[in-house]
Design a protein around this motif. Structure first.
Motif, PDB file in Angstrom:
ATOM      1  N   ILE A  60       0.910  -0.844   2.222  1.00 25.92           N
ATOM      2  CA  ILE A  60       0.144   0.001   3.393  1.00 25.92           C
ATOM      3  C   ILE A  60       1.496   1.050   3.721  1.00 25.92           C
ATOM      4  O   ILE A  60       2.364   0.690   4.261  1.00 25.92           O
ATOM      5  CB  ILE A  60      -0.221  -0.417   4.642  1.00 25.92           C
ATOM      6  N   GLU A  61       1.323   2.278   3.272  1.00 24.62           N
ATOM      7  CA  GLU A  61       2.478   3.479   3.318  1.00 24.62           C
ATOM      8  C   GLU A  61       2.036   4.215   4.653  1.00 24.62           C
ATOM      9  O   GLU A  61       0.974   4.859   4.578  1.00 24.62           O
ATOM     10  CB  GLU A  61       2.475   4.188   2.106  1.00 24.62           C
ATOM     11  N   VAL A  62       2.918   4.285   5.322  1.00 25.67           N
ATOM     12  CA  VAL A  62       2.779   5.114   6.535  1.00 25.67           C
ATOM     13  C   VAL A  62       3.311   6.617   6.345  1.00 25.67           C
ATOM     14  O   VAL A  62       4.399   6.382   5.477  1.00 25.67           O
ATOM     15  CB  VAL A  62       3.367   4.465   7.966  1.00 25.67           C
ATOM     16  N   GLN A  63       2.901   7.517   6.748  1.00 18.23           N
ATOM     17  CA  GLN A  63       3.490   8.941   6.650  1.00 18.23           C
ATOM     18  C   GLN A  63       4.901   8.711   7.133  1.00 18.23           C
ATOM     19  O   GLN A  63       5.461  10.002   6.955  1.00 18.23           O
ATOM     20  CB  GLN A  63       2.632   9.840   7.004  1.00 18.23           C
ATOM     21  N   SER A  64       5.538   7.900   7.584  1.00 18.67           N
ATOM     22  CA  SER A  64       7.012   8.050   7.989  1.00 18.67           C
ATOM     23  C   SER A  64       7.863   7.799   6.682  1.00 18.67           C
ATOM     24  O   SER A  64       9.092   7.595   6.834  1.00 18.67           O
ATOM     25  CB  SER A  64       7.328   7.236   9.165  1.00 18.67           C
ATOM     26  N   GLY A  65       7.127   7.183   5.743  1.00 17.07           N
ATOM     27  CA  GLY A  65       7.874   6.771   4.497  1.00 17.07           C
ATOM     28  C   GLY A  65       7.854   5.271   4.721  1.00 17.07           C
ATOM     29  O   GLY A  65       8.518   4.529   3.633  1.00 17.07           O
ATOM     30  N   ASP A  66       7.348   4.465   5.683  1.00 17.01           N
ATOM     31  CA  ASP A  66       7.556   3.154   5.777  1.00 17.01           C
ATOM     32  C   ASP A  66       6.240   2.373   5.430  1.00 17.01           C
ATOM     33  O   ASP A  66       5.298   2.996   4.952  1.00 17.01           O
ATOM     34  CB  ASP A  66       7.681   2.694   7.216  1.00 17.01           C
ATOM     35  N   ASN A  67       6.764   0.965   5.081  1.00 16.16           N
ATOM     36  CA  ASN A  67       5.433   0.313   4.262  1.00 16.16           C
ATOM     37  C   ASN A  67       5.358  -1.285   4.970  1.00 16.16           C
ATOM     38  O   ASN A  67       6.328  -1.769   5.531  1.00 16.16           O
ATOM     39  CB  ASN A  67       5.896   0.062   2.749  1.00 16.16           C
ATOM     40  N   PHE A  68       4.179  -1.738   4.823  1.00 17.02           N
ATOM     41  CA  PHE A  68       3.748  -3.027   5.236  1.00 17.02           C
ATOM     42  C   PHE A  68       3.456  -3.617   3.786  1.00 17.02           C
ATOM     43  O   PHE A  68       2.413  -3.075   3.157  1.00 17.02           O
ATOM     44  CB  PHE A  68       2.448  -2.990   6.052  1.00 17.02           C
ATOM     45  N   ILE A  69       4.015  -4.552   3.520  1.00 12.80           N
ATOM     46  CA  ILE A  69       3.662  -5.155   2.140  1.00 12.80           C
ATOM     47  C   ILE A  69       3.569  -6.697   2.697  1.00 12.80           C
ATOM     48  O   ILE A  69       4.274  -7.482   3.168  1.00 12.80           O
ATOM     49  CB  ILE A  69       5.026  -5.252   1.342  1.00 12.80           C
ATOM     50  N   PHE A  70       2.287  -7.444   1.843  1.00 11.58           N
ATOM     51  CA  PHE A  70       1.829  -8.623   2.212  1.00 11.58           C
ATOM     52  C   PHE A  70       1.137  -8.997   1.412  1.00 11.58           C
ATOM     53  O   PHE A  70       0.316  -8.144   0.703  1.00 11.58           O
ATOM     54  CB  PHE A  70       1.567  -8.896   3.818  1.00 11.58           C
ATOM     55  N   LYS A  71       0.574 -10.435   1.370  1.00 10.37           N
ATOM     56  CA  LYS A  71      -0.423 -10.770   0.644  1.00 10.37           C
ATOM     57  C   LYS A  71      -1.530 -11.550   1.482  1.00 10.37           C
ATOM     58  O   LYS A  71      -1.054 -11.817   2.579  1.00 10.37           O
ATOM     59  CB  LYS A  71       0.026 -11.873  -0.291  1.00 10.37           C
ATOM     60  N   CYS A  72      -2.803 -11.651   1.247  1.00 11.83           N
ATOM     61  CA  CYS A  72      -3.841 -12.182   2.157  1.00 11.83           C
ATOM     62  C   CYS A  72      -4.882 -12.640   1.047  1.00 11.83           C
ATOM     63  O   CYS A  72      -5.086 -12.543   0.094  1.00 11.83           O
ATOM     64  CB  CYS A  72      -4.423 -11.283   3.105  1.00 11.83           C
ATOM     65  N   GLU A  73      -5.580 -13.714   1.479  1.00 13.69           N
ATOM     66  CA  GLU A  73      -6.873 -14.131   0.842  1.00 13.69           C
ATOM     67  C   GLU A  73      -8.025 -13.244   0.893  1.00 13.69           C
ATOM     68  O   GLU A  73      -8.220 -13.013  -0.253  1.00 13.69           O
ATOM     69  CB  GLU A  73      -7.373 -15.521   1.491  1.00 13.69           C
ATOM     70  N   HIS A  74      -8.283 -12.720   1.883  1.00 10.46           N
ATOM     71  CA  HIS A  74      -9.389 -11.605   1.792  1.00 10.46           C
ATOM     72  C   HIS A  74      -9.210 -10.778   3.212  1.00 10.46           C
ATOM     73  O   HIS A  74      -8.027 -10.906   4.183  1.00 10.46           O
ATOM     74  CB  HIS A  74     -10.850 -12.040   1.885  1.00 10.46           C
TER      75      HIS A  74
END
Length: 100
Positions: A79-93
């Motif tokens: 998930i990329e925010v318009q600040s250039g930052d990211n949330f990176i992760f895994k999930c089941e659903h």
């Protein structure tokens, strides 16, 4: 899987982690035809990496949400925010809740 392209320019209000349940919850405002509050609940998440370097300046808006199914039956998100930052992760659903 759901199409998450409607989240471009949505506002990220809050992030919540419920550790015991393994839930990562994003609280957002989206702007389709009318503004709506919504949340995305990511179930049984792991490998969470969050950057907050503000390379493009301060912003609370989502640029894009990319995801794909991994070989281990998990879904990997970036998930990329318009600040250039990211949330990176895994999930089941994940569960998408939109409120009127």
């Amino acid at each position: 899987m759901d199409d998450l392209s409607c989240f471009h320019d949505s506002i990220l209000n809050k992030i919540e982690i419920i550790w015991e349940k393994g839930e990562l919850i994003l609280f957002l405002n989206i702007f389709e035809n009318n503004p709506k509050e919504c949340q995305i609940i990511f179930k049984n998440f792991n490998d969470l990496i969050i950057s907050r370097n503000l390379e493009w300046g301060l912003s609370d808006q989502i640029n894009e949400i990319k995801y794909f199914e991994c070989s281990d039956k998990l879904i990997e998100f970036n998930i990329e925010v318009q600040s250039g930052d990211n949330f990176i992760f895994k999930c089941e659903h994940f569960i998408l809740n939109k409120f009127e």
